[in-house]
Design an enzyme around this catalytic site. Structure first.
Site, PDB file in Angstrom:
ATOM      1  N   TRP A 238       0.398 -39.148  -7.217  1.00  0.00           N
ATOM      2  CA  TRP A 238       1.276 -39.675  -6.177  1.00  0.00           C
ATOM      3  C   TRP A 238       2.031 -40.866  -6.762  1.00  0.00           C
ATOM      4  O   TRP A 238       1.414 -41.814  -7.269  1.00  0.00           O
ATOM      5  CB  TRP A 238       0.505 -40.133  -4.930  1.00  0.00           C
ATOM      6  CG  TRP A 238       1.448 -40.832  -3.986  1.00  0.00           C
ATOM      7  CD1 TRP A 238       2.435 -40.256  -3.250  1.00  0.00           C
ATOM      8  CD2 TRP A 238       1.545 -42.242  -3.764  1.00  0.00           C
ATOM      9  NE1 TRP A 238       3.149 -41.217  -2.568  1.00  0.00           N
ATOM     10  CE2 TRP A 238       2.617 -42.447  -2.864  1.00  0.00           C
ATOM     11  CE3 TRP A 238       0.829 -43.350  -4.223  1.00  0.00           C
ATOM     12  CZ2 TRP A 238       3.002 -43.717  -2.425  1.00  0.00           C
ATOM     13  CZ3 TRP A 238       1.209 -44.618  -3.794  1.00  0.00           C
ATOM     14  CH2 TRP A 238       2.281 -44.791  -2.885  1.00  0.00           C
ATOM     15  N   GLU A 279       1.404 -34.940  -4.804  1.00  0.00           N
ATOM     16  CA  GLU A 279       1.433 -35.358  -3.389  1.00  0.00           C
ATOM     17  C   GLU A 279       2.810 -35.880  -2.991  1.00  0.00           C
ATOM     18  O   GLU A 279       3.337 -36.811  -3.589  1.00  0.00           O
ATOM     19  CB  GLU A 279       0.393 -36.478  -3.177  1.00  0.00           C
ATOM     20  CG  GLU A 279       0.324 -36.985  -1.743  1.00  0.00           C
ATOM     21  CD  GLU A 279      -0.707 -38.109  -1.575  1.00  0.00           C
ATOM     22  OE1 GLU A 279      -1.199 -38.644  -2.586  1.00  0.00           O
ATOM     23  OE2 GLU A 279      -0.987 -38.469  -0.413  1.00  0.00           O
ATOM     24  N   LYS A 281       5.698 -37.361  -0.062  1.00  0.00           N
ATOM     25  CA  LYS A 281       5.701 -38.362   1.008  1.00  0.00           C
ATOM     26  C   LYS A 281       7.095 -38.460   1.609  1.00  0.00           C
ATOM     27  O   LYS A 281       8.088 -38.256   0.921  1.00  0.00           O
ATOM     28  CB  LYS A 281       5.261 -39.713   0.431  1.00  0.00           C
ATOM     29  CG  LYS A 281       5.042 -40.782   1.470  1.00  0.00           C
ATOM     30  CD  LYS A 281       4.206 -41.935   0.911  1.00  0.00           C
ATOM     31  CE  LYS A 281       4.075 -43.031   1.947  1.00  0.00           C
ATOM     32  NZ  LYS A 281       3.059 -44.010   1.615  1.00  0.00           N
ATOM     33  N   ASP A 312      -0.920 -34.828   2.544  1.00  0.00           N
ATOM     34  CA  ASP A 312      -1.498 -36.007   3.181  1.00  0.00           C
ATOM     35  C   ASP A 312      -1.062 -35.991   4.649  1.00  0.00           C
ATOM     36  O   ASP A 312       0.137 -35.871   4.951  1.00  0.00           O
ATOM     37  CB  ASP A 312      -1.001 -37.274   2.468  1.00  0.00           C
ATOM     38  CG  ASP A 312      -1.635 -38.545   3.008  1.00  0.00           C
ATOM     39  OD1 ASP A 312      -1.616 -38.741   4.250  1.00  0.00           O
ATOM     40  OD2 ASP A 312      -2.124 -39.360   2.215  1.00  0.00           O
ATOM     41  N   HIS A 315       2.015 -38.119   5.741  1.00  0.00           N
ATOM     42  CA  HIS A 315       3.217 -38.165   4.907  1.00  0.00           C
ATOM     43  C   HIS A 315       4.383 -37.339   5.416  1.00  0.00           C
ATOM     44  O   HIS A 315       5.258 -36.944   4.660  1.00  0.00           O
ATOM     45  CB  HIS A 315       2.865 -37.743   3.481  1.00  0.00           C
ATOM     46  CG  HIS A 315       2.137 -38.803   2.736  1.00  0.00           C
ATOM     47  ND1 HIS A 315       2.014 -38.844   1.367  1.00  0.00           N
ATOM     48  CD2 HIS A 315       1.496 -39.910   3.189  1.00  0.00           C
ATOM     49  CE1 HIS A 315       1.326 -39.899   1.003  1.00  0.00           C
ATOM     50  NE2 HIS A 315       0.997 -40.575   2.093  1.00  0.00           N
ATOM     51  N   HIS A 339      -5.292 -34.765   1.719  1.00  0.00           N
ATOM     52  CA  HIS A 339      -5.583 -36.180   1.924  1.00  0.00           C
ATOM     53  C   HIS A 339      -5.712 -36.345   3.430  1.00  0.00           C
ATOM     54  O   HIS A 339      -4.706 -36.477   4.129  1.00  0.00           O
ATOM     55  CB  HIS A 339      -4.474 -37.063   1.366  1.00  0.00           C
ATOM     56  CG  HIS A 339      -4.780 -37.531  -0.015  1.00  0.00           C
ATOM     57  ND1 HIS A 339      -4.058 -38.510  -0.654  1.00  0.00           N
ATOM     58  CD2 HIS A 339      -5.775 -37.175  -0.867  1.00  0.00           C
ATOM     59  CE1 HIS A 339      -4.586 -38.712  -1.848  1.00  0.00           C
ATOM     60  NE2 HIS A 339      -5.619 -37.910  -2.002  1.00  0.00           N
ATOM     61  N   ASP A 347       2.635 -44.053   8.553  1.00  0.00           N
ATOM     62  CA  ASP A 347       1.580 -43.659   7.608  1.00  0.00           C
ATOM     63  C   ASP A 347       0.564 -44.795   7.495  1.00  0.00           C
ATOM     64  O   ASP A 347       0.406 -45.402   6.447  1.00  0.00           O
ATOM     65  CB  ASP A 347       2.225 -43.350   6.251  1.00  0.00           C
ATOM     66  CG  ASP A 347       1.201 -42.922   5.216  1.00  0.00           C
ATOM     67  OD1 ASP A 347       0.190 -42.320   5.606  1.00  0.00           O
ATOM     68  OD2 ASP A 347       1.429 -43.192   4.025  1.00  0.00           O
ATOM     69  N   ASP A 349      -2.697 -44.919   7.695  1.00  0.00           N
ATOM     70  CA  ASP A 349      -3.988 -44.705   7.042  1.00  0.00           C
ATOM     71  C   ASP A 349      -5.167 -45.230   7.852  1.00  0.00           C
ATOM     72  O   ASP A 349      -6.061 -45.894   7.319  1.00  0.00           O
ATOM     73  CB  ASP A 349      -3.985 -45.300   5.625  1.00  0.00           C
ATOM     74  CG  ASP A 349      -3.061 -44.533   4.688  1.00  0.00           C
ATOM     75  OD1 ASP A 349      -3.330 -43.348   4.443  1.00  0.00           O
ATOM     76  OD2 ASP A 349      -2.069 -45.113   4.210  1.00  0.00           O
ATOM     77  N   ASP A 379      -8.215 -40.033   2.713  1.00  0.00           N
ATOM     78  CA  ASP A 379      -7.296 -41.095   2.284  1.00  0.00           C
ATOM     79  C   ASP A 379      -6.974 -42.001   3.468  1.00  0.00           C
ATOM     80  O   ASP A 379      -6.032 -41.754   4.200  1.00  0.00           O
ATOM     81  CB  ASP A 379      -6.015 -40.476   1.700  1.00  0.00           C
ATOM     82  CG  ASP A 379      -5.077 -41.549   1.157  1.00  0.00           C
ATOM     83  OD1 ASP A 379      -5.501 -42.715   1.061  1.00  0.00           O
ATOM     84  OD2 ASP A 379      -3.915 -41.220   0.828  1.00  0.00           O
TER      85      ASP A 379
HETATM   86  C1  RNT Z   1       0.043 -43.187  -0.490  1.00  0.00           C
HETATM   87  C2  RNT Z   1      -0.685 -41.935  -0.809  1.00  0.00           C
HETATM   88  C3  RNT Z   1      -1.750 -42.051  -1.860  1.00  0.00           C
HETATM   89  C4  RNT Z   1      -2.575 -43.321  -1.744  1.00  0.00           C
HETATM   90  C5  RNT Z   1      -3.766 -43.382  -2.659  1.00  0.00           C
HETATM   91  C6  RNT Z   1      -4.356 -44.743  -2.723  1.00  0.00           C
HETATM   92  O1  RNT Z   1       0.846 -43.087   0.612  1.00  0.00           O
HETATM   93  O2  RNT Z   1      -1.219 -41.398   0.356  1.00  0.00           O
HETATM   94  O3  RNT Z   1      -2.533 -40.911  -1.835  1.00  0.00           O
HETATM   95  O4  RNT Z   1      -3.010 -43.533  -0.428  1.00  0.00           O
HETATM   96  O5  RNT Z   1      -3.419 -42.906  -3.890  1.00  0.00           O
HETATM   97 ZN    ZN Z   2      -2.559 -39.743   0.162  1.00  0.00          ZN
END
Ligand code: RNT
Ligand code: ZN
Length: 473
Positions: A238, A279, A281, A312, A315, A339, A347, A349, A379
């Site tokens: 990523w 990955e 985004k 993810d 994302h 993720h 996003d 998290d 994640d």
């Molecule tokens: C960031 C991505 C990525 C990170 C990690 C820490 O938006 O989701 O995967 O969260 O690599």
């Molecule tokens: Zn991620």
């Protein structure tokens, strides 16, 4: 069932009266109501307590089992299947993505851990000890995902393009001792050479080459992990590359990123040891308008280069879930990395919980038989609550979602759908929500010798008092 290592050490525990329908009959099951005072030398009473509680979990399970059996669902088979599924816990929940490269935490990359809950891990030993505690609360054997900045550099500066397997030997030894697999992530953020927002797509060749070397070095680290642990290590690429404001050239950075990735992946590594994932985004902080590695970019890249696609949950557009993408993409890519995260308005998290999004992801994996082709990684990073609890809550939720998805009368529901009986389909989907799922989940935890219900919180709190609260900062 005999529970060897039970965690029922709560002072007052009442098991509610429950009514169940078995066949045509409604039965009221008067469960044991427990009130127990722990004393230092009250072992006999504690043993009685354990036995009673255990039998309550067992009884509830037997009833649940027969309810599910009425639908043609085999709970024992589901639990057996579930025990083979591994979740990759992400190291970065343990310390807010700080790592051990330097004293400061994440400084760029468009991601942000908020909160300052005390006691975060500051050394590899502390992070491993914290993860050990979390793993004790999670049923099954799992994996651990490291970022390159979690190297052990013995106090010496090791540049990102110079990391070697030996910098992760401590992690490999720990994983081996605990029967864990390891996954890996190059770190393309928190570095002076990523400070202007571009890494492998930078117009500056020196910067690009540096990050290409980092990617190559990371694949070699992961290959060694895979060799030593006997399970392939998934490396997730990523990159935060993107523009805050309107670009005039959206193409060139994407061409450069594809070229750089091709260089990183030029060496073939045996998939028995290492697998590559990419990955995408939609946006990040500071890359609101344009991200080089967009969904279309990486979908095309993964399909044409036979790489894993990493989805993810945070994302995409705020109302867009990843569950519906799985069936479509499964026709065109071999394997997925997930993720699993919980976006709240952006996003963000947040810690994963058993909500509709998570349910849908698990259902799609189970219904479409994708578990064998999917690597499930977590994640999220929440620094406002106990970080170990965050791991436990998130991972238990993921496992719960998978178990619930495995307890569906799938063949029947498919049949109704194909016959056009959508009424019955909807009715069943709704009824499934109130099936005695909790009893199966509790039994699964007990079977795997991890705490049933909220009992794990007491153990985490104890660790917090004994260990986390002693840490400086
Ligand atoms: C960031 C991505 C990525 C990170 C990690 C820490 O938006 O989701 O995967 O969260 O690599
Ligand atoms: Zn991620």
């Amino acid at each position: 069932m005999k529970g060897k290592n039970l965690f029922f050490m709560r002072k007052n525990c009442g098991i509610p009266v429950v009514s169940v329908v078995i066949g045509d009959e409604c039965q009221i099951i008067e469960w044991v109501s427990l009130s127990f005072e722990m004393g230092n030398d009250n072992n006999k009473r504690f043993d009685d307590f354990k036995e009673q509680t255990m039998s309550a979990v067992e009884q509830a399970y037997e009833l649940a089992k027969s309810r599910y059996a009425e639908l043609g669902v085999d709970t024992d088979a589901a639990m057996k299947k579930l025990a083979n599924i591994k979740i990759s816990l992400h190291c970065w929940q343990g310390d807010d993505v700080s790592g051990f490269e330097s004293a400061s935490g994440i400084s760029d990359g468009g991601i942000l851990a908020t909160g300052n809950y005390p006691g975060k891990a500051q050394t590899p030993e502390q992070l491993r000890a914290d993860a050990d505690v979390a793993f004790k609360m999670i049923p099954g054997k799992h994996r651990f995902s490291l970022h390159a900045i979690y190297l052990e550099n013995q106090g010496k500066k090791v540049e990102r393009d110079a990391i070697r397997p030996e910098h992760f030997q401590g992690w490999i030894d720990w994983a081996k001792a605990n029967g864990l697999g390891l996954d890996f992530n190059p770190t393309y953020f928190s570095h002076p050479k990523s400070a202007d927002g571009f890494t492998i797509s930078s117009p500056d060749k020196d910067i690009r080459d540096f990050w290409v070397r980092h990617g190559i070095a990371c694949r070699k680290v992961a290959e060694e992990m895979g060799k030593q642990l006997g399970t392939s290590s998934v490396v997730n690429f990523w990159m935060p590359d993107g523009f805050k404001d309107i670009p005039v050239d959206r193409l060139a950075p994407r061409q450069r990123m594809a070229e750089s990735l091709d260089k990183i992946f030029a060496e073939k590594i045996d998939p028995k040891f290492e697998l590559d994932a990419v990955e995408s985004k939609l946006f990040g902080i500071g890359s609101e308008t344009y991200v080089v590695g967009s969904h279309e970019f990486f979908m095309g890249y993964a399909m044409s280069r036979k790489k894993l696609i990493c989805l993810d949950a945070g994302h995409f557009h705020p109302s867009e879930g990843i569950a519906d993408k799985l069936s479509s993409m499964s026709l065109f890519v071999d394997e997925f990395l997930l993720h699993v995260s919980r976006p709240v308005r952006w996003d963000s998290d947040h810690v994963v919980i058993w909500n509709d999004d998570l349910r849908s992801i698990a259902e799609e994996l189970v219904r479409n038989d994708l578990l064998g082709r999917t690597h499930i990684g977590l994640d999220f990073f929440d620094a406002t609550i106990n970080r170990i609890a965050a791991w436990v809550i998130g991972t238990r939720s993921m496992i719960k979602a998978l178990l619930a998805a495995m307890l569906e009368p799938l063949a029947e529901m498919r049949k109704w759908e194909n016959e056009g009986d959508y009424t019955r389909r909807l009715a069943m989907l709704e009824e499934l929500k109130t099936m005695p799922f909790g009893a199966v989940w509790d039994y699964y935890c007990a079977q795997h010798n991890v705490p049933v219900g909220t009992a794990w919180i007491d153990d985490v709190r104890k660790y917090e008092a004994d260990v986390l609260s002693q840490r400086r900062g």
